[in-house]
Design a protein around this motif. Structure first.
Motif, PDB file in Angstrom:
ATOM      1  N   THR A  88      32.326  30.997  29.960  1.00 38.85           N
ATOM      2  CA  THR A  88      33.042  30.830  31.219  1.00 38.85           C
ATOM      3  C   THR A  88      32.110  31.152  32.382  1.00 38.85           C
ATOM      4  OG1 THR A  88      35.090  31.463  30.131  1.00 38.85           O
ATOM      5  CG2 THR A  88      35.060  31.595  32.531  1.00 38.85           C
ATOM      6  N   ILE A  89      32.031  30.245  33.334  1.00 36.71           N
ATOM      7  CA  ILE A  89      31.225  30.432  34.534  1.00 36.71           C
ATOM      8  C   ILE A  89      32.084  31.029  35.651  1.00 36.71           C
ATOM      9  CG2 ILE A  89      29.815  29.278  36.293  1.00 36.71           C
ATOM     10  CD1 ILE A  89      28.610  29.234  33.437  1.00 36.71           C
ATOM     11  N   ASP A  90      33.282  30.464  35.840  1.00 38.63           N
ATOM     12  CA  ASP A  90      34.172  30.917  36.913  1.00 38.63           C
ATOM     13  C   ASP A  90      35.614  30.590  36.535  1.00 38.63           C
ATOM     14  OD1 ASP A  90      34.663  31.979  39.599  1.00 38.63           O
ATOM     15  OD2 ASP A  90      35.233  29.922  40.123  1.00 38.63           O
ATOM     16  N   ARG A  91      36.521  31.471  36.939  1.00 42.99           N
ATOM     17  CA  ARG A  91      37.950  31.239  36.703  1.00 42.99           C
ATOM     18  C   ARG A  91      38.703  31.714  37.930  1.00 42.99           C
ATOM     19  NH1 ARG A  91      38.614  33.618  31.945  1.00 42.99           N
ATOM     20  NH2 ARG A  91      38.676  31.684  30.774  1.00 42.99           N
ATOM     21  N   GLN A  92      39.589  30.861  38.418  1.00 38.86           N
ATOM     22  CA  GLN A  92      40.407  31.188  39.581  1.00 38.86           C
ATOM     23  C   GLN A  92      41.875  30.952  39.247  1.00 38.86           C
ATOM     24  OE1 GLN A  92      39.157  32.435  42.469  1.00 38.86           O
ATOM     25  NE2 GLN A  92      37.153  32.369  41.486  1.00 38.86           N
ATOM     26  N   LEU A  93      42.716  31.805  39.782  1.00 37.61           N
ATOM     27  CA  LEU A  93      44.156  31.600  39.642  1.00 37.61           C
ATOM     28  C   LEU A  93      44.538  30.371  40.457  1.00 37.61           C
ATOM     29  CD1 LEU A  93      46.912  32.661  38.634  1.00 37.61           C
ATOM     30  CD2 LEU A  93      47.024  34.024  40.727  1.00 37.61           C
ATOM     31  N   ALA A  94      45.153  29.394  39.807  1.00 39.28           N
ATOM     32  CA  ALA A  94      45.519  28.152  40.482  1.00 39.28           C
ATOM     33  C   ALA A  94      47.008  28.085  40.798  1.00 39.28           C
ATOM     34  CB  ALA A  94      45.103  26.953  39.634  1.00 39.28           C
ATOM     35  N   GLY A  95      47.795  29.005  40.240  1.00 40.72           N
ATOM     36  CA  GLY A  95      49.222  29.016  40.533  1.00 40.72           C
ATOM     37  C   GLY A  95      50.022  29.583  39.381  1.00 40.72           C
TER      38      GLY A  95
ATOM     39  N   PHE B 213      45.168  28.602  35.463  1.00 37.70           N
ATOM     40  CA  PHE B 213      43.842  28.958  35.945  1.00 37.70           C
ATOM     41  C   PHE B 213      42.992  27.692  36.050  1.00 37.70           C
ATOM     42  CE2 PHE B 213      45.167  32.691  33.381  1.00 37.70           C
ATOM     43  CZ  PHE B 213      45.106  33.671  34.357  1.00 37.70           C
ATOM     44  N   LYS B 214      42.151  27.617  37.064  1.00 36.41           N
ATOM     45  CA  LYS B 214      41.127  26.569  37.157  1.00 36.41           C
ATOM     46  C   LYS B 214      39.834  27.220  36.701  1.00 36.41           C
ATOM     47  CE  LYS B 214      38.457  24.649  40.494  1.00 36.41           C
ATOM     48  NZ  LYS B 214      38.160  24.507  41.879  1.00 36.41           N
ATOM     49  N   THR B 215      39.269  26.711  35.611  1.00 36.30           N
ATOM     50  CA  THR B 215      38.138  27.364  34.968  1.00 36.30           C
ATOM     51  C   THR B 215      36.956  26.419  34.859  1.00 36.30           C
ATOM     52  OG1 THR B 215      39.731  28.659  33.684  1.00 36.30           O
ATOM     53  CG2 THR B 215      37.449  28.692  32.929  1.00 36.30           C
ATOM     54  N   ASP B 216      35.779  26.946  35.202  1.00 37.02           N
ATOM     55  CA  ASP B 216      34.528  26.226  34.998  1.00 37.02           C
ATOM     56  C   ASP B 216      33.826  26.847  33.799  1.00 37.02           C
ATOM     57  OD1 ASP B 216      34.996  24.708  37.293  1.00 37.02           O
ATOM     58  OD2 ASP B 216      33.801  26.022  38.569  1.00 37.02           O
ATOM     59  N   PHE B 217      33.546  26.008  32.809  1.00 33.14           N
ATOM     60  CA  PHE B 217      32.816  26.439  31.627  1.00 33.14           C
ATOM     61  C   PHE B 217      31.381  25.910  31.700  1.00 33.14           C
ATOM     62  CE2 PHE B 217      37.262  26.303  30.157  1.00 33.14           C
ATOM     63  CZ  PHE B 217      37.388  27.567  29.610  1.00 33.14           C
TER      64      PHE B 217
ATOM     65  N   SER C 290      41.761  23.008  33.392  1.00 37.44           N
ATOM     66  CA  SER C 290      42.993  23.729  33.694  1.00 37.44           C
ATOM     67  C   SER C 290      43.444  24.454  32.428  1.00 37.44           C
ATOM     68  CB  SER C 290      44.071  22.746  34.155  1.00 37.44           C
ATOM     69  OG  SER C 290      45.272  23.426  34.405  1.00 37.44           O
ATOM     70  N   GLU C 291      43.577  25.773  32.543  1.00 40.29           N
ATOM     71  CA  GLU C 291      44.092  26.577  31.437  1.00 40.29           C
ATOM     72  C   GLU C 291      45.493  27.030  31.824  1.00 40.29           C
ATOM     73  OE1 GLU C 291      40.966  29.296  29.297  1.00 40.29           O
ATOM     74  OE2 GLU C 291      40.713  29.483  31.465  1.00 40.29           O
ATOM     75  N   GLN C 292      46.467  26.713  31.000  1.00 39.00           N
ATOM     76  CA  GLN C 292      47.834  27.167  31.256  1.00 39.00           C
ATOM     77  C   GLN C 292      48.226  28.172  30.183  1.00 39.00           C
ATOM     78  OE1 GLN C 292      51.054  24.502  32.583  1.00 39.00           O
ATOM     79  NE2 GLN C 292      52.141  25.195  30.776  1.00 39.00           N
ATOM     80  N   VAL C 293      48.579  29.359  30.629  1.00 37.78           N
ATOM     81  CA  VAL C 293      49.047  30.412  29.729  1.00 37.78           C
ATOM     82  C   VAL C 293      50.510  30.639  30.065  1.00 37.78           C
ATOM     83  CG1 VAL C 293      48.729  32.779  28.935  1.00 37.78           C
ATOM     84  CG2 VAL C 293      46.756  31.473  29.751  1.00 37.78           C
ATOM     85  N   THR C 294      51.379  30.415  29.097  1.00 32.07           N
ATOM     86  CA  THR C 294      52.801  30.639  29.319  1.00 32.07           C
ATOM     87  C   THR C 294      53.168  31.994  28.745  1.00 32.07           C
ATOM     88  OG1 THR C 294      53.237  28.266  29.227  1.00 32.07           O
ATOM     89  CG2 THR C 294      55.129  29.740  28.976  1.00 32.07           C
ATOM     90  N   MET C 295      53.727  32.821  29.604  1.00 38.69           N
ATOM     91  CA  MET C 295      54.132  34.173  29.239  1.00 38.69           C
ATOM     92  C   MET C 295      55.650  34.190  29.030  1.00 38.69           C
ATOM     93  SD  MET C 295      51.175  35.649  29.388  1.00 38.69           S
ATOM     94  CE  MET C 295      51.680  37.360  29.180  1.00 38.69           C
ATOM     95  N   TYR C 296      56.096  35.034  28.106  1.00 39.48           N
ATOM     96  CA  TYR C 296      57.524  35.142  27.773  1.00 39.48           C
ATOM     97  C   TYR C 296      57.938  36.607  27.809  1.00 39.48           C
ATOM     98  CZ  TYR C 296      61.723  35.183  24.818  1.00 39.48           C
ATOM     99  OH  TYR C 296      62.975  35.382  24.312  1.00 39.48           O
TER     100      TYR C 296
END
Length: 122
Positions: free
Chosen positions: A61-68, A88-92, A99-105
């Motif tokens: 991972t180079i950079d990761r930003q919260l995208a929403g 997250f918007k992630t640069d590898f 775009s990485e989407q993590v769904t939390m429950y």
């Protein structure tokens, strides 16, 4: 990465911990922090194969930003409940702007756990 102060901050931090474990090439530790639903859908061996084939191929991972993020009340075939989709918007190393989407429950014990993880190429 700076996460803005909000009531969702601790949940977003848990999502960040999950992707950080993937960054550190620890997919089984990440898997252990997921819901039973996730674990039933993806037992350890299939999860490791998916991690290797879909996530690890991008390199570090180079950079990761919260995208929403947004709340929702349903997720795939899981029970209705309280979910927070974190994007997250992630640069590898080998691919930028993934775009990485993590769904939390919010699980039955009141703890937030990962129930879904999705990579989308832009």
């Amino acid at each position: 990465m700076i996460i803005p102060d909000s009531t969702q901050k601790p949940i977003i931090e848990k999502a960040m911990q999950f992707v950080t474990l993937l960054d550190q090439q620890q997919p089984l530790k990440a898997w252990a922090a997921t819901t039973r639903y996730f674990q039933r859908q993806l037992p350890p061996k299939p999860w490791q194969l998916i991690y290797r084939d879909q996530r690890q191929r991008f390199g570090g991972t180079i950079d990761r930003q919260l995208a929403g993020y947004r709340f929702t009340s349903s997720f795939e075939k899981a029970l209705d409940g309280l979910y927070l989709q974190v994007r997250f918007k992630t640069d590898f190393e080998t691919r930028a702007e993934v775009s990485e989407q993590v769904t939390m429950y919010k699980d039955f014990d009141g703890r937030w756990r990962v129930i879904g993880y999705l990579l989308e190429l832009n």
